[in-house]
Design a protein around this motif. Structure first.
Motif, PDB file in Angstrom:
ATOM      1  N   THR A 153       0.741  -1.302   0.076  1.00  0.00           N
ATOM      2  CA  THR A 153      -0.300   0.050  -0.096  1.00  0.00           C
ATOM      3  C   THR A 153       0.803   1.194  -0.011  1.00  0.00           C
ATOM      4  OG1 THR A 153      -0.021   0.187   2.308  1.00  0.00           O
ATOM      5  CG2 THR A 153      -1.513  -1.388   1.470  1.00  0.00           C
ATOM      6  N   TYR A 154       0.175   2.292  -0.271  1.00  0.00           N
ATOM      7  CA  TYR A 154       1.188   3.567  -0.162  1.00  0.00           C
ATOM      8  C   TYR A 154       1.733   3.788   1.095  1.00  0.00           C
ATOM      9  CZ  TYR A 154      -1.316   4.981  -4.556  1.00  0.00           C
ATOM     10  OH  TYR A 154      -1.825   5.245  -6.002  1.00  0.00           O
ATOM     11  N   ALA A 155       1.334   3.360   2.067  1.00  0.00           N
ATOM     12  CA  ALA A 155       1.835   3.644   3.392  1.00  0.00           C
ATOM     13  C   ALA A 155       3.097   2.716   3.531  1.00  0.00           C
ATOM     14  CB  ALA A 155       1.016   3.810   4.615  1.00  0.00           C
ATOM     15  N   GLN A 156       2.568   1.364   3.143  1.00  0.00           N
ATOM     16  CA  GLN A 156       3.602   0.469   3.414  1.00  0.00           C
ATOM     17  C   GLN A 156       4.970   0.755   2.601  1.00  0.00           C
ATOM     18  OE1 GLN A 156       1.512  -2.734   2.329  1.00  0.00           O
ATOM     19  NE2 GLN A 156       1.050  -3.571   4.527  1.00  0.00           N
ATOM     20  N   PHE A 157       4.942   1.281   1.477  1.00  0.00           N
ATOM     21  CA  PHE A 157       5.926   1.413   0.619  1.00  0.00           C
ATOM     22  C   PHE A 157       6.930   2.432   1.378  1.00  0.00           C
ATOM     23  CE2 PHE A 157       7.894   3.457  -3.100  1.00  0.00           C
ATOM     24  CZ  PHE A 157       8.989   2.327  -3.372  1.00  0.00           C
ATOM     25  N   ALA A 158       6.393   3.468   1.934  1.00  0.00           N
ATOM     26  CA  ALA A 158       7.341   4.576   2.293  1.00  0.00           C
ATOM     27  C   ALA A 158       8.551   4.306   2.971  1.00  0.00           C
ATOM     28  CB  ALA A 158       6.409   5.645   3.388  1.00  0.00           C
ATOM     29  N   PRO A 159       8.523   3.235   3.779  1.00  0.00           N
ATOM     30  CA  PRO A 159       9.997   2.787   4.432  1.00  0.00           C
ATOM     31  C   PRO A 159      11.106   2.405   3.407  1.00  0.00           C
ATOM     32  CG  PRO A 159       8.140   1.853   5.771  1.00  0.00           C
ATOM     33  CD  PRO A 159       7.657   2.387   4.729  1.00  0.00           C
ATOM     34  N   TYR A 160      10.474   1.830   2.372  1.00  0.00           N
ATOM     35  CA  TYR A 160      11.348   1.206   1.384  1.00  0.00           C
ATOM     36  C   TYR A 160      12.288   2.300   0.708  1.00  0.00           C
ATOM     37  CZ  TYR A 160       9.184  -3.358   1.663  1.00  0.00           C
ATOM     38  OH  TYR A 160       8.668  -4.689   2.029  1.00  0.00           O
ATOM     39  N   VAL A 161      11.556   3.342   0.432  1.00  0.00           N
ATOM     40  CA  VAL A 161      12.239   4.628  -0.236  1.00  0.00           C
ATOM     41  C   VAL A 161      13.444   4.963   0.502  1.00  0.00           C
ATOM     42  CG1 VAL A 161      10.370   5.342  -1.293  1.00  0.00           C
ATOM     43  CG2 VAL A 161      10.943   6.399   0.698  1.00  0.00           C
ATOM     44  N   ASP A 162      13.647   4.652   1.843  1.00  0.00           N
ATOM     45  CA  ASP A 162      14.881   4.964   2.582  1.00  0.00           C
ATOM     46  C   ASP A 162      15.998   4.076   2.227  1.00  0.00           C
ATOM     47  OD1 ASP A 162      13.112   6.882   3.893  1.00  0.00           O
ATOM     48  OD2 ASP A 162      13.283   5.742   5.859  1.00  0.00           O
ATOM     49  N   ARG A 163      15.868   2.930   1.887  1.00  0.00           N
ATOM     50  CA  ARG A 163      16.834   1.993   1.326  1.00  0.00           C
ATOM     51  C   ARG A 163      17.338   2.381   0.110  1.00  0.00           C
ATOM     52  NH1 ARG A 163      13.532   1.350   5.730  1.00  0.00           N
ATOM     53  NH2 ARG A 163      14.312  -0.243   7.188  1.00  0.00           N
ATOM     54  N   MET A 164      17.162   3.494  -0.708  1.00  0.00           N
ATOM     55  CA  MET A 164      17.744   3.678  -2.072  1.00  0.00           C
ATOM     56  C   MET A 164      18.961   4.582  -1.636  1.00  0.00           C
ATOM     57  SD  MET A 164      14.369   4.075  -4.411  1.00  0.00           S
ATOM     58  CE  MET A 164      13.883   5.401  -3.714  1.00  0.00           C
ATOM     59  N   ASP A 165      18.940   5.710  -1.363  1.00  0.00           N
ATOM     60  CA  ASP A 165      19.997   6.561  -1.050  1.00  0.00           C
ATOM     61  C   ASP A 165      20.108   6.695   0.534  1.00  0.00           C
ATOM     62  OD1 ASP A 165      21.811   8.206  -0.535  1.00  0.00           O
ATOM     63  OD2 ASP A 165      21.014   9.946  -1.518  1.00  0.00           O
TER      64      ASP A 165
ATOM     65  N   SER B  95      -1.649   6.140  -9.908  1.00  0.00           N
ATOM     66  CA  SER B  95      -2.603   5.452  -8.942  1.00  0.00           C
ATOM     67  C   SER B  95      -3.842   4.981 -10.266  1.00  0.00           C
ATOM     68  CB  SER B  95      -3.094   6.680  -8.081  1.00  0.00           C
ATOM     69  OG  SER B  95      -4.356   6.158  -7.581  1.00  0.00           O
ATOM     70  N   ASP B  96      -4.242   3.784  -9.921  1.00  0.00           N
ATOM     71  CA  ASP B  96      -5.271   3.404 -10.424  1.00  0.00           C
ATOM     72  C   ASP B  96      -6.710   3.334  -9.667  1.00  0.00           C
ATOM     73  OD1 ASP B  96      -4.576   1.494  -8.606  1.00  0.00           O
ATOM     74  OD2 ASP B  96      -5.113  -0.206  -9.976  1.00  0.00           O
ATOM     75  N   GLY B  97      -6.653   4.131  -8.571  1.00  0.00           N
ATOM     76  CA  GLY B  97      -7.908   4.116  -7.668  1.00  0.00           C
ATOM     77  C   GLY B  97      -7.706   3.455  -6.410  1.00  0.00           C
ATOM     78  N   SER B  98      -6.927   2.454  -6.487  1.00  0.00           N
ATOM     79  CA  SER B  98      -6.747   1.411  -5.507  1.00  0.00           C
ATOM     80  C   SER B  98      -5.825   1.663  -4.179  1.00  0.00           C
ATOM     81  CB  SER B  98      -6.178   0.061  -5.972  1.00  0.00           C
ATOM     82  OG  SER B  98      -5.157   0.159  -6.209  1.00  0.00           O
ATOM     83  N   THR B  99      -5.732   0.846  -3.423  1.00  0.00           N
ATOM     84  CA  THR B  99      -4.788   1.162  -2.265  1.00  0.00           C
ATOM     85  C   THR B  99      -3.315   0.785  -2.292  1.00  0.00           C
ATOM     86  OG1 THR B  99      -5.351  -0.953  -1.605  1.00  0.00           O
ATOM     87  CG2 THR B  99      -6.589   0.559  -0.549  1.00  0.00           C
ATOM     88  N   GLN B 100      -3.094   0.386  -3.454  1.00  0.00           N
ATOM     89  CA  GLN B 100      -1.606   0.084  -3.826  1.00  0.00           C
ATOM     90  C   GLN B 100      -1.290   1.101  -5.269  1.00  0.00           C
ATOM     91  OE1 GLN B 100      -1.596  -4.161  -4.465  1.00  0.00           O
ATOM     92  NE2 GLN B 100      -1.278  -4.484  -2.209  1.00  0.00           N
ATOM     93  N   PRO B 101      -0.171   1.705  -4.950  1.00  0.00           N
ATOM     94  CA  PRO B 101       0.082   2.281  -6.239  1.00  0.00           C
ATOM     95  C   PRO B 101       0.277   1.454  -7.671  1.00  0.00           C
ATOM     96  CG  PRO B 101       2.045   2.340  -4.580  1.00  0.00           C
ATOM     97  CD  PRO B 101       0.939   1.697  -4.245  1.00  0.00           C
ATOM     98  N   TYR B 102      -0.217   2.074  -8.669  1.00  0.00           N
ATOM     99  CA  TYR B 102      -0.086   1.015  -9.974  1.00  0.00           C
ATOM    100  C   TYR B 102       1.511   1.115 -10.552  1.00  0.00           C
ATOM    101  CZ  TYR B 102      -1.684  -1.022 -14.248  1.00  0.00           C
ATOM    102  OH  TYR B 102      -1.777  -1.734 -15.324  1.00  0.00           O
ATOM    103  N   ARG B 103       2.106   2.379 -10.271  1.00  0.00           N
ATOM    104  CA  ARG B 103       3.290   2.325 -10.721  1.00  0.00           C
ATOM    105  C   ARG B 103       3.964   3.545  -9.981  1.00  0.00           C
ATOM    106  NH1 ARG B 103       8.127   1.536 -12.466  1.00  0.00           N
ATOM    107  NH2 ARG B 103       8.835   2.275 -14.185  1.00  0.00           N
TER     108      ARG B 103
END
Lengths: 369, 194
Positions: free
Chosen positions: A59-71, A319-327
């Motif tokens: 989901t949008y919120a679940q993905f937020a911690p992953y971006v920290d692992r890039m840079d 967004s495709d209107g769902s709880t998860q990003p489409y891309r």
């Protein structure tokens, strides 16, 4: 006369992926003519974890911690970019108090990122001392993060719509104290390096990239500014209230490694200036905008980019209107800046390759995602 | 994963009524009109099918054959001299399966626009490396992740995945746990990475 092996002028040398001055797992294949580099090819992907694929399954919120692992040395900036992109899709804005705290933490992160860059870049070129000093100052920043959100490196400091945590007691004093000491400390680094003959000789006219090349290669951040282009997204397309702060965009003219050093050092000083102003702007108020518990942006897409320590960091979210990003597409500054290494290294000496890789300021976690 | 290759073999749903898209809603974009769109519409009357704005961000939809020419026109005639990003989005149910997205920026105008185009699976599109050098790695990444081929690219090969890998991970029919078991076995000497 018959040809012997001595007539061969070309040598192919493999550098990395396990090499101390590639800042991670970067492999560079060098084509050499004696000591001269006649061509390079970067082989990347050793740290590829499929972050963009993961995004489509969270989901949008679940993905937020992953971006920290890039840079991972500038995780706060990564989080800010992602939160702003989703907020754009939701058409909400973080409340003023949250925006000010975001600016403080992001600018501290810029200092931390530039400190790490300075230390490792100097280490690559044989100056060992600065690394210990910059780690000392960075520790203060990480301690502030730890007290604020419990994490030091991959902080996940922001939430979509604002902040999860309010400031802890004594935050302002600690940040103020840090602002007071970092200025003189930066002077100390400059004393060690700016006029140092070896430092100047190793960096001047090394890895030159002029403004035209920068634009052609999409190179942004300190590299672009060192080439004389006064462009910073915080000024050009302000976000998080950067338009209210008084600061300068440091630029230089030559676009070589030495100029990039000067630009980054100046940026640290400007970041302190912004943090000081932000401290004065902290006002009581809510820290979260009205965002539903289940984040479901309407069908649509948006591209939002911020000025990360390494350049333009962009998120293209569909967004495709769902709880998860489409891309979720991440525009990683390290990846795109790294592409210019061939242009910068061609014709230089093999010893300069370490300086050139260092001067781009790459983090392989972000290159490979 | 049982059969990573089954995606290709699956019969297409006979292109069931394409006129009635399944998506309940579409992007609530509004028309975009200014001096630039007028010039573009004049220059490419049949090639650009849509000028829109969503959340204050402008984009145009063009036919794939015209993209390179439009990107070049924008660079030379309208100062859009910086290709910020190039990426793709996969819509497997659509007959023209992929959206290619070019994000352009102009330093002189301080403006950002997106060019979108739709191409079918297996269809080739002309590379823009000749206009923007930065597209080199970006197109390689799109090829690597989606399997979209770019014609006249100087060095089109995988960039993030290993060279011998089979499959394109960011396609929607590529499972999140899926991997190329043959590659894993040959190169890592283990049955599966899972």
């Amino acid at each position: 006369m018959a040809q012997t092996f001595l007539d061969s002028t070309e040598l192919v040398l493999n550098m990395g992926p396990q090499h101390p001055s590639t800042h991670g797992v970067l492999r560079v294949i060098l084509k050499l003519d004696g000591e001269k580099v006649t061509g390079t090819e970067c082989v990347v992907g050793y740290l590829h974890r499929g972050v963009e694929k993961i995004a489509e399954n969270r989901t949008y919120a679940q993905f937020a911690p992953y971006v920290d692992r890039m840079d991972y040395v500038a995780s706060v900036s990564n989080g800010l970019g992602y939160c702003l992109a989703v907020e754009k899709l939701l058409n909400v804005e973080a409340p003023p108090r949250a925006q000010v705290v975001r600016v403080i933490l992001t600018e501290l992160n810029r200092i931390a990122s530039h400190l790490i860059w300075l230390g490792t870049h100097a280490l690559d070129l044989g100056a060992i001392t600065p690394l210990f000093y910059v780690m000392r100052e960075r520790e203060d920043i990480l301690n502030i993060y730890e007290k604020y959100c419990g994490a030091r490196l991959t902080t996940h400091a922001f939430r979509i719509g604002g902040l999860q945590y309010d400031l802890y007691d004594g935050f302002e004093e600690e940040v103020k104290r840090f602002c007071d000491i970092i200025g003189p400390r930066v002077d100390e680094y400059e004393e060690l390096l700016t006029g140092n003959r070896i430092w100047i000789a190793r960096l001047t006219n090394v890895g030159v990239l002029n403004a035209e090349d920068c634009k052609a290669y999409g190179v942004t951040g300190p590299l672009l500014r060192a080439a004389g282009v006064k462009w910073d997204l915080r000024k050009a397309q302000p976000y998080s209230g950067y338009q209210h702060y008084d600061f300068e965009i440091p630029t230089r003219a030559n676009g070589d490694s030495y100029d990039r050093y000067i630009v980054r050092v100046q940026e640290m000083r400007q970041a302190v200036r912004i943090v000081r102003q932000a401290l004065d702007r902290i006002e009581p108020g809510p820290i979260m905008a009205k965002v539903a518990k289940v984040i479901k942006p309407p069908v649509g897409e948006a591209y939002v980019s911020i000025e990360a320590p390494k350049g333009e960091l962009g998120y293209f979210v569909v967004s495709d209107g769902s709880t998860q990003p489409y891309r979720v597409r991440v525009r990683p500054p390290s990846f795109i800046n790294l592409q210019a290494v061939d242009r910068m290294a061609r014709g230089s000496l093999i010893a300069d390759v370490c300086a050139i890789i260092g001067t781009i300021d790459i983090v392989l976690g972000e290159v490979d995602r | 994963m049982a059969d990573p290759q089954n995606a290709e073999a699956k019969p297409k749903p006979a292109a069931a009524p394409p006129a009635a898209p399944k998506a309940p809603a579409s992007m609530a974009a509004t028309p975009w009109e200014d001096e630039l769109t007028r010039r573009l519409a004049e220059q490419y009357p049949d090639q650009i099918t849509e000028f829109s704005t969503y959340l204050g961000q402008s984009f145009l939809v063009a036919k794939p054959a015209a993209v390179v020419s439009i990107v070049e026109f924008l660079k030379l005639e309208a100062d859009f001299d910086y290709l910020a990003d190039l990426t793709a989005v996969d819509y497997p149910k659509r007959s023209e399966r992929f959206d290619l997205v070019y994000i352009l920026y102009s330093f002189a105008r301080n403006e950002r626009i997106r060019i979108k185009t739709r191409i079918a699976d297996g269809e080739k599109i002309e590379s823009v490396v000749g206009v923007h050098l930065t597209a080199n790695w970006l197109e390689r990444e799109v090829y690597d992740m989606f399997g979209i081929e770019f014609a006249n690219h100087p060095d089109l090969k995988r960039i993030l995945m290993p060279d011998g890998w089979e499959g394109h991970p960011l396609r929607k029919d590529y499972g999140i746990l899926q991997m190329d078991n043959r590659w894993v076995k040959e190169n890592l000497g283990i049955e599966s990475g899972q």
